[in-house]
Design a protein around this motif. Structure first.
Motif, PDB file in Angstrom:
ATOM      1  N   VAL A   1       0.969  -1.092  -0.216  1.00 23.50           N
ATOM      2  CA  VAL A   1      -0.032   0.094   0.016  1.00 23.50           C
ATOM      3  C   VAL A   1       0.968   1.178   0.041  1.00 23.50           C
ATOM      4  O   VAL A   1       2.086   1.364   0.675  1.00 23.50           O
ATOM      5  N   GLU A   2       0.654   2.098  -1.149  1.00 24.60           N
ATOM      6  CA  GLU A   2       1.572   3.480  -0.869  1.00 24.60           C
ATOM      7  C   GLU A   2       0.592   4.626  -1.163  1.00 24.60           C
ATOM      8  O   GLU A   2      -0.176   4.788  -1.980  1.00 24.60           O
ATOM      9  N   TRP A   3       0.748   5.481  -0.099  1.00 22.23           N
ATOM     10  CA  TRP A   3       0.142   6.942  -0.266  1.00 22.23           C
ATOM     11  C   TRP A   3       0.919   7.713  -1.250  1.00 22.23           C
ATOM     12  O   TRP A   3       2.211   7.779  -1.173  1.00 22.23           O
ATOM     13  N   ASP A   4       0.322   8.611  -1.880  1.00 26.61           N
ATOM     14  CA  ASP A   4       1.076   9.712  -2.732  1.00 26.61           C
ATOM     15  C   ASP A   4       1.587  10.828  -1.787  1.00 26.61           C
ATOM     16  O   ASP A   4       0.808  10.840  -0.443  1.00 26.61           O
ATOM     17  N   PRO A   5       2.147  11.742  -2.211  1.00 24.09           N
ATOM     18  CA  PRO A   5       3.034  12.628  -1.153  1.00 24.09           C
ATOM     19  C   PRO A   5       1.907  13.467  -0.765  1.00 24.09           C
ATOM     20  O   PRO A   5       2.075  14.241   0.295  1.00 24.09           O
ATOM     21  N   THR A   6       0.810  13.568  -1.371  1.00 23.60           N
ATOM     22  CA  THR A   6      -0.364  14.857  -1.187  1.00 23.60           C
ATOM     23  C   THR A   6      -1.343  14.071  -0.158  1.00 23.60           C
ATOM     24  O   THR A   6      -2.033  14.864   0.348  1.00 23.60           O
ATOM     25  N   GLY A   7      -1.397  12.785  -0.145  1.00 25.54           N
ATOM     26  CA  GLY A   7      -2.459  12.343   0.675  1.00 25.54           C
ATOM     27  C   GLY A   7      -3.626  12.147   0.012  1.00 25.54           C
ATOM     28  O   GLY A   7      -4.626  11.995   0.493  1.00 25.54           O
ATOM     29  N   ARG A   8      -3.850  12.649  -1.132  1.00 25.18           N
ATOM     30  CA  ARG A   8      -5.137  12.317  -1.959  1.00 25.18           C
ATOM     31  C   ARG A   8      -5.079  11.089  -2.490  1.00 25.18           C
ATOM     32  O   ARG A   8      -6.486  10.656  -2.470  1.00 25.18           O
ATOM     33  N   TYR A   9      -4.381  10.480  -2.812  1.00 26.49           N
ATOM     34  CA  TYR A   9      -4.349   9.026  -3.562  1.00 26.49           C
ATOM     35  C   TYR A   9      -3.784   7.949  -2.765  1.00 26.49           C
ATOM     36  O   TYR A   9      -2.779   8.116  -2.008  1.00 26.49           O
ATOM     37  N   VAL A  10      -4.199   6.648  -2.915  1.00 25.83           N
ATOM     38  CA  VAL A  10      -3.559   5.649  -2.288  1.00 25.83           C
ATOM     39  C   VAL A  10      -3.524   4.544  -3.325  1.00 25.83           C
ATOM     40  O   VAL A  10      -4.339   4.310  -4.153  1.00 25.83           O
ATOM     41  N   VAL A  11      -2.341   3.779  -3.369  1.00 26.77           N
ATOM     42  CA  VAL A  11      -2.178   2.631  -4.541  1.00 26.77           C
ATOM     43  C   VAL A  11      -2.134   1.475  -3.657  1.00 26.77           C
ATOM     44  O   VAL A  11      -1.305   1.405  -2.862  1.00 26.77           O
ATOM     45  N   THR A  12      -2.967   0.549  -4.158  1.00 30.09           N
ATOM     46  CA  THR A  12      -2.567  -1.052  -3.594  1.00 30.09           C
ATOM     47  C   THR A  12      -2.164  -1.801  -4.879  1.00 30.09           C
ATOM     48  O   THR A  12      -2.792  -1.434  -5.801  1.00 30.09           O
ATOM     49  N   SER A  13      -1.247  -2.808  -4.383  1.00 29.15           N
ATOM     50  CA  SER A  13      -0.675  -3.472  -5.441  1.00 29.15           C
ATOM     51  C   SER A  13      -0.374  -4.978  -5.336  1.00 29.15           C
ATOM     52  O   SER A  13      -0.257  -5.276  -3.879  1.00 29.15           O
ATOM     53  N   VAL A  14      -0.557  -5.875  -6.250  1.00 27.94           N
ATOM     54  CA  VAL A  14      -0.077  -6.923  -5.946  1.00 27.94           C
ATOM     55  C   VAL A  14       1.095  -7.288  -6.819  1.00 27.94           C
ATOM     56  O   VAL A  14       1.241  -7.146  -8.165  1.00 27.94           O
ATOM     57  N   SER A  15       2.234  -7.506  -6.067  1.00 29.97           N
ATOM     58  CA  SER A  15       3.552  -7.499  -6.765  1.00 29.97           C
ATOM     59  C   SER A  15       3.801  -8.962  -7.306  1.00 29.97           C
ATOM     60  O   SER A  15       3.466  -9.766  -6.711  1.00 29.97           O
ATOM     61  N   TRP A  16       4.483  -9.132  -8.362  1.00 33.56           N
ATOM     62  CA  TRP A  16       4.711 -10.278  -8.891  1.00 33.56           C
ATOM     63  C   TRP A  16       5.806 -11.022  -8.193  1.00 33.56           C
ATOM     64  O   TRP A  16       5.932 -12.214  -8.192  1.00 33.56           O
ATOM     65  N   TRP A  17       6.655 -10.194  -7.337  1.00 41.82           N
ATOM     66  CA  TRP A  17       7.518 -10.643  -6.353  1.00 41.82           C
ATOM     67  C   TRP A  17       6.930 -11.530  -5.209  1.00 41.82           C
ATOM     68  O   TRP A  17       7.501 -12.340  -4.618  1.00 41.82           O
TER      69      TRP A  17
ATOM     70  N   ARG B   1       3.391  -8.844 -15.254  1.00 43.95           N
ATOM     71  CA  ARG B   1       4.548  -9.141 -14.220  1.00 43.95           C
ATOM     72  C   ARG B   1       4.888  -7.766 -13.436  1.00 43.95           C
ATOM     73  O   ARG B   1       6.113  -7.762 -13.420  1.00 43.95           O
ATOM     74  N   PHE B   2       3.839  -7.103 -12.914  1.00 43.88           N
ATOM     75  CA  PHE B   2       4.349  -5.782 -12.179  1.00 43.88           C
ATOM     76  C   PHE B   2       4.880  -6.193 -10.665  1.00 43.88           C
ATOM     77  O   PHE B   2       4.538  -7.097 -10.335  1.00 43.88           O
ATOM     78  N   CYS B   3       5.862  -5.311 -10.548  1.00 45.51           N
ATOM     79  CA  CYS B   3       6.967  -5.684  -9.318  1.00 45.51           C
ATOM     80  C   CYS B   3       6.660  -4.683  -8.233  1.00 45.51           C
ATOM     81  O   CYS B   3       6.436  -5.155  -7.016  1.00 45.51           O
ATOM     82  N   GLN B   4       6.704  -3.353  -8.734  1.00 44.31           N
ATOM     83  CA  GLN B   4       6.848  -2.417  -7.681  1.00 44.31           C
ATOM     84  C   GLN B   4       6.371  -0.959  -8.091  1.00 44.31           C
ATOM     85  O   GLN B   4       6.779  -0.572  -9.315  1.00 44.31           O
ATOM     86  N   LEU B   5       5.585  -0.183  -7.352  1.00 44.82           N
ATOM     87  CA  LEU B   5       5.367   0.887  -7.447  1.00 44.82           C
ATOM     88  C   LEU B   5       5.917   1.983  -6.455  1.00 44.82           C
ATOM     89  O   LEU B   5       5.744   1.570  -5.175  1.00 44.82           O
ATOM     90  N   LEU B   6       6.605   3.119  -6.791  1.00 44.68           N
ATOM     91  CA  LEU B   6       6.949   3.859  -5.775  1.00 44.68           C
ATOM     92  C   LEU B   6       6.541   5.315  -6.118  1.00 44.68           C
ATOM     93  O   LEU B   6       7.153   5.930  -7.241  1.00 44.68           O
ATOM     94  N   TRP B   7       6.092   6.093  -5.139  1.00 39.85           N
ATOM     95  CA  TRP B   7       5.488   7.697  -5.560  1.00 39.85           C
ATOM     96  C   TRP B   7       6.891   8.359  -5.501  1.00 39.85           C
ATOM     97  O   TRP B   7       7.714   8.011  -4.747  1.00 39.85           O
ATOM     98  N   ARG B   8       7.083   9.428  -6.220  1.00 41.73           N
ATOM     99  CA  ARG B   8       8.096  10.362  -6.037  1.00 41.73           C
ATOM    100  C   ARG B   8       8.019  11.412  -5.074  1.00 41.73           C
ATOM    101  O   ARG B   8       6.958  12.023  -4.994  1.00 41.73           O
ATOM    102  N   PRO B   9       8.961  11.338  -4.038  1.00 45.15           N
ATOM    103  CA  PRO B   9       8.745  12.453  -2.799  1.00 45.15           C
ATOM    104  C   PRO B   9       8.760  13.717  -3.338  1.00 45.15           C
ATOM    105  O   PRO B   9       9.333  13.994  -4.508  1.00 45.15           O
TER     106      PRO B   9
END
Lengths: 735, 265
Positions: free
Chosen positions: A521-537, A562-570
């Motif tokens: 689970v990753e929040w964007d830096p502004t707190g408006r959006y959240v990403v949930t993901s299923v990683s191939w790893w 084969r999605f692996c990782q999502l990271l928001w840019r700070p």
């Protein structure tokens, strides 16, 4: 200025030393040379076993014996001293001596351990290998101005922040690591900014303020940035596996398990990002608790913990603060406050001294708070993101009991003398998290399947209030929005991706959802959006990332092979002053109107685009079907012939196919005593249906009258529409 | 057969059999050298075809028998036998007028084989992986192919023109075209080796409905707890059924809303 002078600290004796420095030959009075020659030739040249010790007290002959004993005592710890030489001048020792060991490794040990040894207030030994002199002596006396490097302009390094729609970026690694892409986050769909094959060999990291993207390669790491993600810098560190940035983005720390030798520790290297220079290398036993070096929030200090020692270094010199490490016997863990230069650390019980947590101010090393803890099994330090509070999670075994209970010791950092409040927890703790910029914290406790989520508020009046507890939650992780107030409770991995979106201002569950098998689970830096993901790893199917609003409204499902990782840019810290922010919040209504209108326009544009697209597709399809049907009609005669004249084009084409069937349904049994007679009045529903099933006629067979009632219901089968009831009455409702 | 008098079955017991539907009596038995993968009657019901697998040294063959000639049955001699040397046939249906057979292959190819001469009349290579199923529309003018490459595709039967593609993230095992609406239904699953990782999910294998013209998914029906192997619409279009790896056949009747549903256009 002779380069050699740089080795020594500037004391008076050193200056004397430098002045009396003479060429190599005078180092070797004939007696010493003879001694050396008399020794059997070793594998390594004897010179490699010689060390020079400087800042030795200058004594006269009466104290020489005592001095030699002291030196011997100190230096024989590192090996067997085979020869020693104390040069003299005018009846006193010169202040530097030569010691030869039995082997070069021993000389190295002496250098490593005795260099910096404080004999007394005025004498701190400087120990060097004799061979180093040779090395430094060969540096040319001519100073050559280094060649001026051309200025590499990478453009505006903060280009992404200037996006007109304030879209945040995020990196995505997919195709099992083969492709890395940078997207700009738009609520409608992600906009591709950059996409490269084999950009990284393992994974990527953003720098803390978002300026750089770091990629990993066999030979080291590379930093990318600017509008076009050009390569800004490259750091060569063979086999690098872990990195860490300083919070100020001036330095990057790389770790490679391959590169570590006794002479030149290279397991951990600290680099200056702007110049690309290697600043210092360190030895590292194990990378189990990365990052090994923890940075202070302003990047002025970095520290690491080894057995019974806390070593604090300062930048930019990369040297030990006050030239020595702190001896803290038994130190188990430490961490910096994210808001001030304060270190918190804890030591366990030692005989009759209780365990304690200490807060120490840097660089003064003043202990601003010490807290004794009793019967401690383990402690964990949790700082609130602004450094306003420290929570120490203490696992204790109270006297006389077997079990382990947990307390939270809350240190109020902003109050005088740092008062500590205690919250006792009855159940085992699964997760703990501070609200990033507030005074609330959330706890997941209990044991599956009875996991509870509790929310506490650290109030100004010295109380810590339990605001709310939700029981029977499917959660094992807490994710606060970086702006506070909102959070997601997630049951990741084994809990199959259960998600709960919570508003902690009134502790309500805004939305319960699920992203099956979500791993991150990753929040964007502004707190408006959240990403949930299923990683191939972690899971080999259904690899995707989903975008939600902070309220739990699902916006996008992005499947990526084969999605692996999502990271928001700070984002870098805001340039607005507190007053400016206040002004904007005041005028928020005005701004909202403009933004909402903009959103509406883009939404309708999107739906218009979609509608147009669909219309075009339908027209094409209709045209195709018409042509096909035309040909089909033309072929009717052929079909009739193939089936011997039988028309099978429609389901009801052939009237001879109609058949009548009677089907009985048993509906109900009712026993009604009628005087002496006990008739069972059964109602049977008989249905008459045709094979074409166009009409279903239901008649009720009434046993008491032993006859059929007139048709009661008639349904038109396709739509279930009730056409008429018995005796020709029009129906009032359909079912 | 179109008048529901006879049934033709093919099996991995290396035989193709003809049965009387009403009595269940076996009317003909045709031995083969390898497993029979697919079979069917032509439009007239007079010609039957079946394909055999590439097994035990035997090639894949597409065989044709004329039922009006009893000699062919007795001698087990098809009047036409087409060998497929490269990629075996995995699914096949007859064309609209019995002139050719449309066959899907292991490598995703689709070929039209003439039922008279055996030559390949047309080819289509749109899928990238094995064709799992081919089903025709009710008027036989088009067919839908379900493939392991996670898509199903709509083709024109005569020209083999590729008309539409329906994309999913899982291999598609079977697909069918609604007789009365512009809808298609698809059922699928995943690789056998991955079944155990999702088997904890009860009832989560879904039949998926796509709009045939827009290529957009508009609905899913949950219920199977194993991959779906076969889907079919009822000839009147008011219900559909699905059979799955879990051993269940499910029959669903559509709500009135299904027939009224429209995507905004």
């Amino acid at each position: 200025q002779s380069p050699i002078g740089q080795i020594y600290s500037p004391t008076n004796e050193v200056n004397t030393y430098v002045k009396t420095f003479s060429p190599v030959s005078s180092f070797f009075p004939s007696e010493l040379l003879d001694d050396i020659l008399r020794e059997k030739p070793q594998e390594a040249d004897g010179i490699d076993s010689v060390v020079v010790v400087d800042n030795v007290p200058q004594v006269g002959p009466e104290r020489l014996e005592k001095l030699k004993n002291v030196i011997h005592k100190i230096f024989s710890k590192f090996g067997k001293i085979t020869t020693e030489f104390y040069p003299e001048a005018d009846g006193m020792t010169k202040g530097y001596i030569f010691l030869e060991y039995a082997a070069p490794t021993q000389a190295l040990e002496a250098v490593k351990n005795a260099d910096g040894y404080k004999l007394d207030k005025q004498h701190t030994f400087r120990v060097n290998l004799f061979t180093d002199f040779d090395k430094y002596m060969n540096i040319s006396d001519e100073w050559e101005t280094p060649e001026k490097q051309p200025f590499k302009d990478f453009g505006n390094m903060r280009h992404w922040i200037e996006d007109s729609d304030c879209r945040d970026q995020y990196s995505v690694i997919y195709e099992a690591g083969e492709r890395t892409a940078i997207f700009s986050n738009d609520a409608k769909e992600p906009i591709t900014v950059e996409e490269r094959a084999r950009w990284t060999e393992t994974y990527v990291r953003w720098s803390p303020k978002g300026t750089y993207l770091a990629t990993f390669h066999q030979r080291g790491i590379a930093l990318w940035g600017g509008e076009k993600f050009k390569q800004i810098q490259r750091f060569s560190h063979q086999g690098v596996s872990l990195i860490d940035f300083s919070p100020c983005e001036r330095y990057v720390v790389t770790f490679s398990p391959l590169m570590d030798t006794k002479e030149d520790p290279q397991a951990i290297i600290i680099w200056d990002i702007l110049t690309g220079q290697k600043k210092r290398g360190f030895h590292c036993e194990s990378s189990a608790h990365w990052p090994i070096f923890k940075w202070s929030h302003d990047g002025k200090f970095f520290a690491r913990m080894t057995q019974d020692t806390l070593s604090i270094y300062e930048t930019p010199s990369m040297g030990l603060l006050d030239k020595k490490s702190l001896k803290i016997s038994g130190i188990k863990d430490f961490s910096w406050s994210p808001g001030d230069n304060i270190i918190a650390f804890w030591v366990p019980e030692d005989k009759d001294i209780p365990a304690r947590v200490t807060l120490m101010q840097m660089p003064s090393r003043q202990e601003i708070r010490v807290r004794n803890l009793f019967n401690v099994v383990d402690c964990k330090l949790h700082w609130q993101r602004n450094g306003d509070y420290l929570c120490v999670k203490v696992d204790r075994t109270p006297k006389g009991t077997q079990g382990v209970v947990t307390n939270f010791e809350i240190f109020r950092m902003r109050e005088k003398q740092v008062p500590v409040d205690v919250v006792e927890m009855k159940e085992s703790i699964i997760a703990f998290a501070w609200e990033p910029n507030g005074s609330k914290f959330a706890v997941l406790h209990g044991e599956s399947p009875r996991i509870n989520a509790s929310f506490y508020h650290v109030k100004n009046n010295g109380k810590i209030e339990l605001i709310k507890m939700f029981d029977k939650q499917q959660a094992n992780s807490i994710f606060w929005s970086p702006q506070g107030q909102f959070m997601v409770l997630a049951g990741l991995r084994s809990m199959n991706g259960a998600l709960a979106f919570v508003d902690t201002s009134d502790c309500t569950m805004m939305y319960i959802a699920e992203h099956y098998m979500a791993s991150d689970v990753e929040w964007d830096p502004t707190g408006r959006y959240v990403v949930t993901s299923v990683s191939w790893w972690s899971h080999k199917v259904d690899n995707a990332y989903w975008l939600w609003t902070f309220q739990g409204r699902l916006l996008q499902k992005n499947n990526k092979d084969r999605f692996c990782q999502l990271l928001w840019r700070p984002r870098p810290p805001t340039l607005l002053s507190v007053d400016q922010i206040k002004m904007i919040k005041k005028d928020l209504k005005k701004y909202s109107k403009i933004f909402e209108q903009k959103d509406r326009l883009s939404q309708s544009k999107a739906s218009k685009e979609l509608v147009d697209k669909r219309r075009a597709m339908m027209e094409d399809y209709r045209r195709y079907r018409e042509t096909a049907l035309q040909i089909y009609q033309e072929q009717k005669s052929v079909r009739l012939e193939l089936r011997g004249g039988v028309d099978t084009d429609e389901l009801d084409s052939n009237v001879d196919d109609w058949e009548e069937e009677t089907i009985e349904f048993f509906i109900n049994e009712e026993i009604i005593p009628i005087g002496d007679l006990h008739h069972n009045r059964k109602t049977k529903l008989l249905a008459r249906a045709t094979t074409v099933y166009k009409y279903l006629i239901l008649q009720v067979y009434l046993t008491c009258s032993l006859s059929f009632s007139p048709p009661v219901f008639v349904w038109k089968e396709e739509r279930g529409a009730l056409l008429l009831t018995g005796e020709g009455r029009q129906p009032r409702c359909e079912s | 057969m179109w008048d529901t008098k006879n049934v033709l079955t093919g099996s991995a017991d290396n035989s193709c059999r003809l049965w009387d539907c009403e009595t269940g009596k076996q009317l003909a038995l045709l031995h083969t050298n390898s497993a029979v993968r697919t079979c069917g009657f032509d439009f007239s019901g007079n010609i039957i075809m079946f394909s055999t697998d590439k097994q035990m040294g035997y090639q894949c063959y597409l065989n044709f028998f004329d039922l009006r000639d009893p000699q062919q049955i007795d001698d087990n001699q098809p009047y036409l036998s087409i060998p497929c040397s490269d990629y075996k046939i995995t699914s096949a249906v007859w064309g609209p007028l019995g002139e050719f057979v449309i066959a899907g292959h292991e490598n995703g190819e689709i070929n039209q084989f003439s039922a008279k001469s055996g030559e390949i009349l047309k080819k289509a290579k749109e899928h990238t992986k094995q064709i799992n199923d081919i089903q025709t529309s009710v008027d036989l003018t088009m067919f839908i192919s379900a493939s392991k490459d996670n898509t199903a595709k709509l083709f024109d039967s005569t020209s083999l023109d590729h008309i539409k593609t329906f994309k999913t993230e899982r291999p598609v095992n079977s697909a069918a075209i609604s007789p009365i609406m512009d809808h298609v239904v698809m059922g699928g699953g995943q690789e056998a080796m991955e079944v155990t990782t999702t088997s904890t999910r009860i009832g989560k294998f879904e039949a998926r409905f796509f709009h045939a013209a827009y290529e957009e998914e508009f609905g899913r029906v949950k219920g199977h707890f194993g991959p779906i192997n076969c889907v079919a619409f009822h000839p009147d279009g008011k219900s559909y059924s699905s059979g799955g790896e879990d051993g269940y056949v499910r029959i669903h009747y559509f709500d009135p809303q299904y027939f009224d549903f429209e995507l905004e256009a």
